[in-house]
Design a protein around this motif. Structure first.
Motif, PDB file in Angstrom:
ATOM      1  N   MET A   1       0.846  -1.156   0.000  1.00  0.00           N
ATOM      2  CA  MET A   1       0.000   0.000   0.000  1.00  0.00           C
ATOM      3  C   MET A   1       0.899   1.229   0.000  1.00  0.00           C
ATOM      4  O   MET A   1       1.915   1.268   0.693  1.00  0.00           O
ATOM      5  N   LYS A   2       0.492   2.242  -0.737  1.00  0.00           N
ATOM      6  CA  LYS A   2       1.242   3.495  -0.761  1.00  0.00           C
ATOM      7  C   LYS A   2       0.712   4.380   0.358  1.00  0.00           C
ATOM      8  O   LYS A   2      -0.488   4.569   0.496  1.00  0.00           O
ATOM      9  N   ILE A   3       1.637   4.915   1.154  1.00  0.00           N
ATOM     10  CA  ILE A   3       1.307   5.825   2.237  1.00  0.00           C
ATOM     11  C   ILE A   3       1.911   7.181   1.887  1.00  0.00           C
ATOM     12  O   ILE A   3       3.105   7.275   1.578  1.00  0.00           O
ATOM     13  N   LEU A   4       1.083   8.218   1.917  1.00  0.00           N
ATOM     14  CA  LEU A   4       1.525   9.584   1.653  1.00  0.00           C
ATOM     15  C   LEU A   4       1.488  10.368   2.957  1.00  0.00           C
ATOM     16  O   LEU A   4       0.527  10.266   3.725  1.00  0.00           O
ATOM     17  N   TYR A   5       2.521  11.160   3.192  1.00  0.00           N
ATOM     18  CA  TYR A   5       2.610  11.985   4.396  1.00  0.00           C
ATOM     19  C   TYR A   5       2.620  13.454   3.982  1.00  0.00           C
ATOM     20  O   TYR A   5       3.354  13.836   3.069  1.00  0.00           O
ATOM     21  N   PHE A   6       1.833  14.266   4.680  1.00  0.00           N
ATOM     22  CA  PHE A   6       1.724  15.678   4.331  1.00  0.00           C
ATOM     23  C   PHE A   6       2.063  16.574   5.511  1.00  0.00           C
ATOM     24  O   PHE A   6       1.973  16.170   6.670  1.00  0.00           O
ATOM     25  N   ALA A   7       2.417  17.816   5.191  1.00  0.00           N
ATOM     26  CA  ALA A   7       2.678  18.887   6.146  1.00  0.00           C
ATOM     27  C   ALA A   7       3.742  18.461   7.163  1.00  0.00           C
ATOM     28  O   ALA A   7       4.769  17.915   6.776  1.00  0.00           O
ATOM     29  N   TRP A   8       3.492  18.698   8.460  1.00  0.00           N
ATOM     30  CA  TRP A   8       4.538  18.409   9.433  1.00  0.00           C
ATOM     31  C   TRP A   8       4.801  16.921   9.606  1.00  0.00           C
ATOM     32  O   TRP A   8       5.863  16.541  10.081  1.00  0.00           O
ATOM     33  N   LEU A   9       3.883  16.056   9.206  1.00  0.00           N
ATOM     34  CA  LEU A   9       4.197  14.617   9.228  1.00  0.00           C
ATOM     35  C   LEU A   9       5.344  14.327   8.269  1.00  0.00           C
ATOM     36  O   LEU A   9       6.284  13.610   8.597  1.00  0.00           O
ATOM     37  N   ARG A  10       5.262  14.893   7.074  1.00  0.00           N
ATOM     38  CA  ARG A  10       6.318  14.705   6.077  1.00  0.00           C
ATOM     39  C   ARG A  10       7.652  15.205   6.620  1.00  0.00           C
ATOM     40  O   ARG A  10       8.687  14.549   6.485  1.00  0.00           O
ATOM     41  N   GLU A  11       7.628  16.359   7.268  1.00  0.00           N
ATOM     42  CA  GLU A  11       8.862  16.940   7.797  1.00  0.00           C
ATOM     43  C   GLU A  11       9.434  16.100   8.935  1.00  0.00           C
ATOM     44  O   GLU A  11      10.635  15.840   8.976  1.00  0.00           O
ATOM     45  N   ARG A  12       8.594  15.665   9.845  1.00  0.00           N
ATOM     46  CA  ARG A  12       9.076  14.879  10.994  1.00  0.00           C
ATOM     47  C   ARG A  12       9.569  13.493  10.597  1.00  0.00           C
ATOM     48  O   ARG A  12      10.467  12.949  11.216  1.00  0.00           O
ATOM     49  N   LEU A  13       8.955  12.929   9.565  1.00  0.00           N
ATOM     50  CA  LEU A  13       9.330  11.580   9.137  1.00  0.00           C
ATOM     51  C   LEU A  13      10.394  11.587   8.042  1.00  0.00           C
ATOM     52  O   LEU A  13      10.882  10.534   7.638  1.00  0.00           O
ATOM     53  N   ASN A  14      10.688  12.781   7.525  1.00  0.00           N
ATOM     54  CA  ASN A  14      11.699  12.942   6.481  1.00  0.00           C
ATOM     55  C   ASN A  14      11.389  12.104   5.240  1.00  0.00           C
ATOM     56  O   ASN A  14      12.276  11.491   4.644  1.00  0.00           O
ATOM     57  N   ARG A  15      10.119  12.067   4.896  1.00  0.00           N
ATOM     58  CA  ARG A  15       9.689  11.368   3.683  1.00  0.00           C
ATOM     59  C   ARG A  15       8.292  11.841   3.321  1.00  0.00           C
ATOM     60  O   ARG A  15       7.506  12.188   4.185  1.00  0.00           O
ATOM     61  N   SER A  16       7.998  11.840   2.049  1.00  0.00           N
ATOM     62  CA  SER A  16       6.669  12.260   1.592  1.00  0.00           C
ATOM     63  C   SER A  16       5.780  11.069   1.272  1.00  0.00           C
ATOM     64  O   SER A  16       4.563  11.203   1.257  1.00  0.00           O
ATOM     65  N   GLU A  17       6.406   9.923   1.022  1.00  0.00           N
ATOM     66  CA  GLU A  17       5.621   8.732   0.706  1.00  0.00           C
ATOM     67  C   GLU A  17       6.475   7.491   0.850  1.00  0.00           C
ATOM     68  O   GLU A  17       7.707   7.570   0.916  1.00  0.00           O
ATOM     69  N   GLU A  18       5.798   6.357   0.899  1.00  0.00           N
ATOM     70  CA  GLU A  18       6.478   5.061   0.902  1.00  0.00           C
ATOM     71  C   GLU A  18       5.470   3.976   0.548  1.00  0.00           C
ATOM     72  O   GLU A  18       4.261   4.163   0.688  1.00  0.00           O
ATOM     73  N   ASP A  19       5.976   2.882   0.059  1.00  0.00           N
ATOM     74  CA  ASP A  19       5.161   1.697  -0.205  1.00  0.00           C
ATOM     75  C   ASP A  19       5.486   0.678   0.872  1.00  0.00           C
ATOM     76  O   ASP A  19       6.661   0.378   1.104  1.00  0.00           O
ATOM     77  N   ILE A  20       4.446   0.164   1.532  1.00  0.00           N
ATOM     78  CA  ILE A  20       4.678  -0.822   2.588  1.00  0.00           C
ATOM     79  C   ILE A  20       3.735  -2.002   2.425  1.00  0.00           C
ATOM     80  O   ILE A  20       2.637  -1.868   1.881  1.00  0.00           O
ATOM     81  N   ASP A  21       4.204  -3.143   2.878  1.00  0.00           N
ATOM     82  CA  ASP A  21       3.371  -4.339   2.957  1.00  0.00           C
ATOM     83  C   ASP A  21       2.813  -4.379   4.372  1.00  0.00           C
ATOM     84  O   ASP A  21       3.573  -4.384   5.345  1.00  0.00           O
ATOM     85  N   LEU A  22       1.506  -4.410   4.473  1.00  0.00           N
ATOM     86  CA  LEU A  22       0.868  -4.386   5.786  1.00  0.00           C
ATOM     87  C   LEU A  22       0.639  -5.793   6.312  1.00  0.00           C
ATOM     88  O   LEU A  22       0.234  -6.678   5.562  1.00  0.00           O
ATOM     89  N   PRO A  23       0.854  -5.985   7.604  1.00  0.00           N
ATOM     90  CA  PRO A  23       0.528  -7.278   8.200  1.00  0.00           C
ATOM     91  C   PRO A  23      -0.984  -7.504   8.160  1.00  0.00           C
ATOM     92  O   PRO A  23      -1.762  -6.556   8.069  1.00  0.00           O
ATOM     93  N   ALA A  24      -1.393  -8.737   8.256  1.00  0.00           N
ATOM     94  CA  ALA A  24      -2.813  -9.098   8.154  1.00  0.00           C
ATOM     95  C   ALA A  24      -3.668  -8.450   9.232  1.00  0.00           C
ATOM     96  O   ALA A  24      -4.860  -8.217   9.026  1.00  0.00           O
ATOM     97  N   ASP A  25      -3.076  -8.121  10.377  1.00  0.00           N
ATOM     98  CA  ASP A  25      -3.877  -7.542  11.455  1.00  0.00           C
ATOM     99  C   ASP A  25      -4.074  -6.029  11.342  1.00  0.00           C
ATOM    100  O   ASP A  25      -4.744  -5.423  12.161  1.00  0.00           O
ATOM    101  N   VAL A  26      -3.516  -5.418  10.314  1.00  0.00           N
ATOM    102  CA  VAL A  26      -3.725  -3.990  10.067  1.00  0.00           C
ATOM    103  C   VAL A  26      -4.870  -3.869   9.073  1.00  0.00           C
ATOM    104  O   VAL A  26      -4.683  -4.046   7.868  1.00  0.00           O
ATOM    105  N   VAL A  27      -6.061  -3.586   9.593  1.00  0.00           N
ATOM    106  CA  VAL A  27      -7.253  -3.593   8.725  1.00  0.00           C
ATOM    107  C   VAL A  27      -7.982  -2.257   8.658  1.00  0.00           C
ATOM    108  O   VAL A  27      -8.799  -2.050   7.770  1.00  0.00           O
ATOM    109  N   THR A  28      -7.689  -1.337   9.580  1.00  0.00           N
ATOM    110  CA  THR A  28      -8.341  -0.030   9.572  1.00  0.00           C
ATOM    111  C   THR A  28      -7.288   1.073   9.575  1.00  0.00           C
ATOM    112  O   THR A  28      -6.099   0.819   9.812  1.00  0.00           O
ATOM    113  N   VAL A  29      -7.738   2.285   9.366  1.00  0.00           N
ATOM    114  CA  VAL A  29      -6.836   3.430   9.441  1.00  0.00           C
ATOM    115  C   VAL A  29      -6.207   3.499  10.835  1.00  0.00           C
ATOM    116  O   VAL A  29      -5.009   3.739  10.971  1.00  0.00           O
TER     117      VAL A  29
END
Length: 83
Positions: free
Chosen positions: A1-29
């Motif tokens: 899944m592609k995750i996009l980060y905006f505003a101060w999240l992007r700045e604090r995480l030092n990235r604007s986006e990433e692709d991650i494979d989610l574990p099966a137990d991650v089902v909601t936001v």
């Protein structure tokens, strides 16, 4: 899944986006935010107040209890003010 980060999240995480494979137990936001928070200290600090984080799945604003299934992109952003 592609995750996009905006505003101060992007700045604090030092990235604007990433692709991650989610574990099966991650089902909601909410699960996604908790999963990201557990990654490292930077993520834990960025998401220390998860209820303040807004989310969109495939450009549609959603609540934290929204399932991720069927979505391809999740955008995470802090509350914004307008003017």
């Amino acid at each position: 899944m592609k995750i996009l980060y905006f505003a101060w999240l992007r700045e604090r995480l030092n990235r604007s986006e990433e692709d991650i494979d989610l574990p099966a137990d991650v089902v909601t936001v909410s699960d996604l935010i908790a999963h990201l928070s557990a990654r490292d200290e930077a993520f834990a600090m960025a998401f220390e107040k998860p209820n303040r984080i807004r989310a969109a799945i495939d450009t549609r604003i959603v609540s934290h209890d929204t399932p991720l299934a069927g979505g391809t992109t999740v955008a995470l952003f802090p509350p914004m003010t307008g003017g």
